[in-house]
Design a protein around this motif. Structure first.
Motif, PDB file in Angstrom:
ATOM      1  N   LYS A   3       0.823  -1.202   0.000  1.00  0.00           N
ATOM      2  CA  LYS A   3       0.000   0.000   0.000  1.00  0.00           C
ATOM      3  C   LYS A   3       0.866   1.264   0.000  1.00  0.00           C
ATOM      4  CE  LYS A   3      -3.899   1.438   2.816  1.00  0.00           C
ATOM      5  NZ  LYS A   3      -4.607   1.077   3.995  1.00  0.00           N
ATOM      6  N   LYS A   6       1.994   2.047  -3.557  1.00  0.00           N
ATOM      7  CA  LYS A   6       0.956   2.138  -4.584  1.00  0.00           C
ATOM      8  C   LYS A   6       1.114   3.386  -5.477  1.00  0.00           C
ATOM      9  CE  LYS A   6      -3.943   1.628  -5.327  1.00  0.00           C
ATOM     10  NZ  LYS A   6      -5.259   1.509  -4.741  1.00  0.00           N
ATOM     11  N   PRO A   7       1.354   4.586  -4.939  1.00  0.00           N
ATOM     12  CA  PRO A   7       1.515   5.754  -5.819  1.00  0.00           C
ATOM     13  C   PRO A   7       2.717   5.615  -6.767  1.00  0.00           C
ATOM     14  CG  PRO A   7       1.171   6.464  -3.561  1.00  0.00           C
ATOM     15  CD  PRO A   7       1.353   4.977  -3.526  1.00  0.00           C
ATOM     16  N   GLY A  10       1.919   3.089  -9.440  1.00  0.00           N
ATOM     17  CA  GLY A  10       0.990   3.677 -10.405  1.00  0.00           C
ATOM     18  C   GLY A  10       1.716   4.547 -11.423  1.00  0.00           C
ATOM     19  N   ILE A  11       2.635   5.358 -10.950  1.00  0.00           N
ATOM     20  CA  ILE A  11       3.424   6.214 -11.841  1.00  0.00           C
ATOM     21  C   ILE A  11       4.279   5.359 -12.764  1.00  0.00           C
ATOM     22  CG2 ILE A  11       5.345   7.860 -11.890  1.00  0.00           C
ATOM     23  CD1 ILE A  11       4.102   9.079  -9.299  1.00  0.00           C
ATOM     24  N   PHE A 103       3.252  11.475 -14.672  1.00  0.00           N
ATOM     25  CA  PHE A 103       2.899  12.377 -13.570  1.00  0.00           C
ATOM     26  C   PHE A 103       1.785  13.317 -14.025  1.00  0.00           C
ATOM     27  CE2 PHE A 103       7.178  11.042 -12.620  1.00  0.00           C
ATOM     28  CZ  PHE A 103       7.186  10.891 -11.248  1.00  0.00           C
ATOM     29  N   LYS A 105      -1.120  15.768 -14.695  1.00  0.00           N
ATOM     30  CA  LYS A 105      -1.743  16.814 -13.875  1.00  0.00           C
ATOM     31  C   LYS A 105      -2.752  17.630 -14.685  1.00  0.00           C
ATOM     32  CE  LYS A 105       0.352  16.166 -10.002  1.00  0.00           C
ATOM     33  NZ  LYS A 105      -0.363  15.783  -8.807  1.00  0.00           N
TER      34      LYS A 105
END
Length: 176
Positions: A3, A6-7, A10-11, A103, A105
């Motif tokens: 966990k 996870k970020p 994901g990237i 990334f 945005k």
């Protein structure tokens, strides 16, 4: 524990997927025109380089070598360099775009990529012009400029753009 990562995962996954999709699309583009010599995008770059060199006082003509998928730069009565598909910086551009979109945005991602693509395109044109000028007057430095100086310029530009993207856009918190 997973966990926490996870970020980052994901990237990384976004980067890999975008990179592979762009790479696959570019390979399809290249395979589509194999019999016509140098690909059209590289040919446009070669023509623009020749135009810039002519303005700078380095009379340049282009000679097609369809069989070998290249165009030769004939500068000041000598064949100085050749343009092949790898000179068009598309592989560098694919890396740049993949990283920035990893990334993501929102709309500013598209704006930043657009500005970055223009800058990379200009840097690549100047890189090829610079190499031709070095080869036409200072051939003994040609290998050093081709193998080290000019790649450092184009990759350095990509890294600088990535740092700007991360520092000023990707890691900035949005105020709502």
């Amino acid at each position: 524990m997973l966990k926490d990562f996870k970020p980052v995962l994901g990237i990384l996954l976004r980067f890999i997927i975008i990179y592979l999709v762009l790479l696959f699309a570019y390979q399809l583009y290249l395979n589509n025109g194999k019999d016509s010599g140098l690909d059209p995008f590289s040919r446009v770059i070669a023509n623009q380089v020749a135009s810039i060199q002519n303005v700078l006082g380095y009379p340049t003509q282009l000679y097609d070598d369809v069989k070998n998928e290249q165009v030769w730069f004939y500068v000041k009565d000598r064949y100085e360099t050749r343009m092949v598909e790898g000179c068009n910086a598309v592989s560098v551009i694919i890396l740049f775009v993949s990283f920035v979109f990893a990334f993501y945005k929102g709309a500013k991602t598209f704006i930043f990529v657009g500005v970055g693509l223009v800058l990379l395109y200009i840097m690549n044109l100047l890189r090829i012009v610079g190499l031709n000028i070095v080869m036409s007057g200072y051939e003994q430095y040609g290998k050093m400029f081709h193998d080290f100086i000019f790649p450092a310029v184009i990759y350095g530009t990509v890294v600088l753009l990535w740092l700007v993207w991360i520092k000023f856009f990707a890691l900035q918190h949005e105020n709502y």
